[in-house]
Design a protein around this motif. Structure first.
Motif, PDB file in Angstrom:
ATOM      1  N   ILE A 189     -38.009  -4.677  -3.023  1.00  0.00           N
ATOM      2  CA  ILE A 189     -36.940  -4.062  -3.826  1.00  0.00           C
ATOM      3  C   ILE A 189     -37.461  -3.865  -5.248  1.00  0.00           C
ATOM      4  CG2 ILE A 189     -34.601  -4.325  -4.758  1.00  0.00           C
ATOM      5  CD1 ILE A 189     -34.016  -6.311  -2.513  1.00  0.00           C
ATOM      6  N   TYR A 190     -37.108  -2.738  -5.818  1.00  0.00           N
ATOM      7  CA  TYR A 190     -37.371  -2.528  -7.244  1.00  0.00           C
ATOM      8  C   TYR A 190     -36.049  -2.232  -7.928  1.00  0.00           C
ATOM      9  CZ  TYR A 190     -39.016  -0.788 -11.677  1.00  0.00           C
ATOM     10  OH  TYR A 190     -39.224  -0.627 -13.031  1.00  0.00           O
ATOM     11  N   VAL A 191     -35.746  -3.008  -8.975  1.00  0.00           N
ATOM     12  CA  VAL A 191     -34.536  -2.814  -9.773  1.00  0.00           C
ATOM     13  C   VAL A 191     -34.980  -2.368 -11.163  1.00  0.00           C
ATOM     14  CG1 VAL A 191     -32.452  -3.877 -10.708  1.00  0.00           C
ATOM     15  CG2 VAL A 191     -33.342  -4.643  -8.500  1.00  0.00           C
ATOM     16  N   HIS A 192     -34.377  -1.289 -11.646  1.00  0.00           N
ATOM     17  CA  HIS A 192     -34.714  -0.769 -12.974  1.00  0.00           C
ATOM     18  C   HIS A 192     -33.444  -0.609 -13.802  1.00  0.00           C
ATOM     19  CE1 HIS A 192     -36.790   1.459 -16.083  1.00  0.00           C
ATOM     20  NE2 HIS A 192     -35.824   2.363 -16.033  1.00  0.00           N
ATOM     21  N   GLY A 193     -33.507  -1.020 -15.063  1.00  0.00           N
ATOM     22  CA  GLY A 193     -32.391  -0.816 -15.991  1.00  0.00           C
ATOM     23  C   GLY A 193     -31.615  -2.068 -16.319  1.00  0.00           C
ATOM     24  N   GLY A 194     -31.821  -3.127 -15.560  1.00  0.00           N
ATOM     25  CA  GLY A 194     -31.058  -4.356 -15.794  1.00  0.00           C
ATOM     26  C   GLY A 194     -31.295  -4.978 -17.158  1.00  0.00           C
ATOM     27  N   MET A 195     -32.536  -4.906 -17.641  1.00  0.00           N
ATOM     28  CA  MET A 195     -32.827  -5.550 -18.927  1.00  0.00           C
ATOM     29  C   MET A 195     -32.173  -4.804 -20.091  1.00  0.00           C
ATOM     30  SD  MET A 195     -36.907  -4.753 -19.371  1.00  0.00           S
ATOM     31  CE  MET A 195     -37.047  -5.885 -20.724  1.00  0.00           C
ATOM     32  N   HIS A 196     -31.750  -3.566 -19.879  1.00  0.00           N
ATOM     33  CA  HIS A 196     -31.045  -2.820 -20.919  1.00  0.00           C
ATOM     34  C   HIS A 196     -29.534  -3.048 -20.825  1.00  0.00           C
ATOM     35  CE1 HIS A 196     -34.838  -0.983 -21.874  1.00  0.00           C
ATOM     36  NE2 HIS A 196     -34.967  -0.589 -20.619  1.00  0.00           N
ATOM     37  N   VAL A 197     -29.050  -3.241 -19.604  1.00  0.00           N
ATOM     38  CA  VAL A 197     -27.625  -3.469 -19.394  1.00  0.00           C
ATOM     39  C   VAL A 197     -27.230  -4.904 -19.743  1.00  0.00           C
ATOM     40  CG1 VAL A 197     -25.805  -3.579 -17.629  1.00  0.00           C
ATOM     41  CG2 VAL A 197     -27.377  -1.634 -17.690  1.00  0.00           C
ATOM     42  N   LEU A 198     -28.073  -5.870 -19.348  1.00  0.00           N
ATOM     43  CA  LEU A 198     -27.790  -7.274 -19.655  1.00  0.00           C
ATOM     44  C   LEU A 198     -29.095  -7.941 -20.108  1.00  0.00           C
ATOM     45  CD1 LEU A 198     -25.403  -9.303 -19.579  1.00  0.00           C
ATOM     46  CD2 LEU A 198     -26.285 -10.070 -17.383  1.00  0.00           C
ATOM     47  N   PRO A 199     -29.456  -7.731 -21.393  1.00  0.00           N
ATOM     48  CA  PRO A 199     -30.689  -8.333 -21.901  1.00  0.00           C
ATOM     49  C   PRO A 199     -30.619  -9.859 -21.891  1.00  0.00           C
ATOM     50  CG  PRO A 199     -29.812  -6.685 -23.436  1.00  0.00           C
ATOM     51  CD  PRO A 199     -28.763  -6.933 -22.392  1.00  0.00           C
ATOM     52  N   GLU A 200     -31.782 -10.459 -22.029  1.00  0.00           N
ATOM     53  CA  GLU A 200     -31.871 -11.920 -22.085  1.00  0.00           C
ATOM     54  C   GLU A 200     -30.956 -12.457 -23.185  1.00  0.00           C
ATOM     55  OE1 GLU A 200     -35.255 -15.385 -22.392  1.00  0.00           O
ATOM     56  OE2 GLU A 200     -35.782 -13.353 -22.942  1.00  0.00           O
ATOM     57  N   ALA A 201     -30.323 -13.595 -22.895  1.00  0.00           N
ATOM     58  CA  ALA A 201     -29.453 -14.312 -23.832  1.00  0.00           C
ATOM     59  C   ALA A 201     -28.181 -13.544 -24.193  1.00  0.00           C
ATOM     60  CB  ALA A 201     -30.216 -14.711 -25.094  1.00  0.00           C
ATOM     61  N   THR A 202     -27.755 -12.610 -23.333  1.00  0.00           N
ATOM     62  CA  THR A 202     -26.468 -11.949 -23.518  1.00  0.00           C
ATOM     63  C   THR A 202     -25.603 -12.209 -22.295  1.00  0.00           C
ATOM     64  OG1 THR A 202     -27.208  -9.856 -22.569  1.00  0.00           O
ATOM     65  CG2 THR A 202     -27.436 -10.097 -24.952  1.00  0.00           C
ATOM     66  N   TYR A 203     -24.301 -12.139 -22.490  1.00  0.00           N
ATOM     67  CA  TYR A 203     -23.374 -12.425 -21.401  1.00  0.00           C
ATOM     68  C   TYR A 203     -22.437 -11.264 -21.102  1.00  0.00           C
ATOM     69  CZ  TYR A 203     -25.112 -17.076 -22.297  1.00  0.00           C
ATOM     70  OH  TYR A 203     -25.945 -18.147 -22.471  1.00  0.00           O
ATOM     71  N   ILE A 204     -22.394 -10.299 -22.005  1.00  0.00           N
ATOM     72  CA  ILE A 204     -21.517  -9.143 -21.816  1.00  0.00           C
ATOM     73  C   ILE A 204     -22.399  -7.924 -21.575  1.00  0.00           C
ATOM     74  CG2 ILE A 204     -19.771  -7.671 -22.879  1.00  0.00           C
ATOM     75  CD1 ILE A 204     -18.916 -10.190 -24.483  1.00  0.00           C
ATOM     76  N   PRO A 205     -22.224  -7.274 -20.417  1.00  0.00           N
ATOM     77  CA  PRO A 205     -23.053  -6.096 -20.106  1.00  0.00           C
ATOM     78  C   PRO A 205     -22.817  -4.948 -21.081  1.00  0.00           C
ATOM     79  CG  PRO A 205     -21.852  -6.850 -18.170  1.00  0.00           C
ATOM     80  CD  PRO A 205     -21.306  -7.606 -19.346  1.00  0.00           C
ATOM     81  N   ARG A 206     -23.885  -4.207 -21.330  1.00  0.00           N
ATOM     82  CA  ARG A 206     -23.822  -2.993 -22.143  1.00  0.00           C
ATOM     83  C   ARG A 206     -23.723  -1.797 -21.203  1.00  0.00           C
ATOM     84  NH1 ARG A 206     -29.078  -4.464 -25.886  1.00  0.00           N
ATOM     85  NH2 ARG A 206     -28.146  -6.270 -26.894  1.00  0.00           N
ATOM     86  N   PRO A 207     -23.232  -0.667 -21.696  1.00  0.00           N
ATOM     87  CA  PRO A 207     -23.222   0.532 -20.853  1.00  0.00           C
ATOM     88  C   PRO A 207     -24.655   0.916 -20.467  1.00  0.00           C
ATOM     89  CG  PRO A 207     -21.879   0.863 -22.826  1.00  0.00           C
ATOM     90  CD  PRO A 207     -22.623  -0.428 -23.003  1.00  0.00           C
ATOM     91  N   GLY A 208     -24.826   1.379 -19.267  1.00  0.00           N
ATOM     92  CA  GLY A 208     -26.146   1.786 -18.832  1.00  0.00           C
ATOM     93  C   GLY A 208     -26.187   2.057 -17.350  1.00  0.00           C
ATOM     94  N   LYS A 209     -27.342   2.521 -16.920  1.00  0.00           N
ATOM     95  CA  LYS A 209     -27.529   2.873 -15.514  1.00  0.00           C
ATOM     96  C   LYS A 209     -28.623   1.983 -14.924  1.00  0.00           C
ATOM     97  CE  LYS A 209     -29.351   6.607 -12.829  1.00  0.00           C
ATOM     98  NZ  LYS A 209     -29.895   7.941 -12.880  1.00  0.00           N
ATOM     99  N   ILE A 210     -28.377   1.484 -13.737  1.00  0.00           N
ATOM    100  CA  ILE A 210     -29.341   0.650 -13.025  1.00  0.00           C
ATOM    101  C   ILE A 210     -29.650   1.331 -11.696  1.00  0.00           C
ATOM    102  CG2 ILE A 210     -29.757  -1.605 -11.952  1.00  0.00           C
ATOM    103  CD1 ILE A 210     -27.741  -2.788 -13.948  1.00  0.00           C
ATOM    104  N   THR A 211     -30.914   1.316 -11.321  1.00  0.00           N
ATOM    105  CA  THR A 211     -31.287   1.839 -10.013  1.00  0.00           C
ATOM    106  C   THR A 211     -31.862   0.708  -9.167  1.00  0.00           C
ATOM    107  OG1 THR A 211     -33.466   2.497 -10.810  1.00  0.00           O
ATOM    108  CG2 THR A 211     -31.752   4.172 -10.834  1.00  0.00           C
ATOM    109  N   VAL A 212     -31.518   0.725  -7.894  1.00  0.00           N
ATOM    110  CA  VAL A 212     -32.015  -0.252  -6.932  1.00  0.00           C
ATOM    111  C   VAL A 212     -32.662   0.525  -5.796  1.00  0.00           C
ATOM    112  CG1 VAL A 212     -31.430  -2.182  -5.415  1.00  0.00           C
ATOM    113  CG2 VAL A 212     -30.029  -1.745  -7.431  1.00  0.00           C
ATOM    114  N   SER A 213     -33.937   0.239  -5.545  1.00  0.00           N
ATOM    115  CA  SER A 213     -34.662   0.934  -4.475  1.00  0.00           C
ATOM    116  C   SER A 213     -35.146  -0.075  -3.445  1.00  0.00           C
ATOM    117  CB  SER A 213     -35.870   1.676  -5.054  1.00  0.00           C
ATOM    118  OG  SER A 213     -35.453   2.610  -6.021  1.00  0.00           O
ATOM    119  N   PHE A 214     -34.799   0.168  -2.191  1.00  0.00           N
ATOM    120  CA  PHE A 214     -35.214  -0.696  -1.082  1.00  0.00           C
ATOM    121  C   PHE A 214     -36.359  -0.016  -0.331  1.00  0.00           C
ATOM    122  CE2 PHE A 214     -30.753  -1.765  -1.759  1.00  0.00           C
ATOM    123  CZ  PHE A 214     -30.771  -3.150  -1.730  1.00  0.00           C
TER     124      PHE A 214
END
Length: 195
Positions: free
Chosen positions: A140-165
């Motif tokens: 699996i490759y996940v892209h975009g998570g570090m922009h939506v929920l960066p390290e040491a944050t608890y509230i997601p930011r707007p953004g797009k995440i892709t998940v490829s199986f």
């Protein structure tokens, strides 16, 4: 905030032999939520997540916050602790037992979250589990998570995440653990190039 995620390769999951191991890159705590949400409900209900013991566990028994977090992670994601610092023999046995009971497992073979978005070298523990259990591994490759929920944050930011199986991989005859984990890592890297 609005967070959308796009899923590709879900047919590889629908056509796989279960139980299976899901091996993903790791950039953010949101990765687990997105991977599980992308799975068909029937498979999601029987999928556990390997969570870092040293990150979530209350090692000395004094942190109520850590205990509460550990409880939530276990309940929400069917998570179990995995040892990252010492040899993970207990973790490997736990995974073998879960697979034997028909549970699939999400694991992050890099052993930590990437702070840069780069994919780190995969550790061989998942190869040992796949070989002993004779279960396949879905990259699996996940892209975009570090922009939506960066390290040491608890509230997601707007953004797009892709998940490829990717396609489920199995040990080939006489293949070493190192060769197998290299194939799994390369499959994840190939999925990343398509993003």
């Amino acid at each position: 905030c609005t967070n959308l995620f796009k899923v590709s390769g879900i047919s590889n999951v629908l056509n796989c032999k279960t139980p299976t191991l899901f091996a993903s890159n790791h950039q953010s705590h949101v990765d687990t939520h997105v991977i599980l949400d992308a799975l068909p409900k029937s498979l999601r209900r029987r999928t556990a997540v390997a969570a870092a013991f040293d990150h979530f566990a209350d090692v000395d028994g004094t942190s109520i916050k850590k205990r509460f977090t550990q409880f939530l992670v276990a309940v929400i994601w069917h998570a179990f602790s995995i040892e990252r610092i010492n040899f993970p023999l207990t973790s490997i046995r736990t995974m073998q037992k879960l697979l034997g009971l028909g549970w699939s497992i999400v694991i992050y073979p890099e052993g930590t979250r990437s702070r840069t978005g780069d994919i780190y070298e995969f550790k061989t523990g998942i190869a040992l589990v796949a070989k002993k259990s004779k279960c396949g591994v879905i990259p699996i490759y996940v892209h975009g998570g570090m922009h939506v929920l960066p390290e040491a944050t608890y509230i997601p930011r707007p953004g797009k995440i892709t998940v490829s199986f990717g396609e489920q991989l199995h040990f080939m005859e006489n293949e070493s653990n190192a060769d197998f984990i290299n194939r799994v890592e390369e499959a994840v890297r190939k999925l990343a190039k398509v993003q």
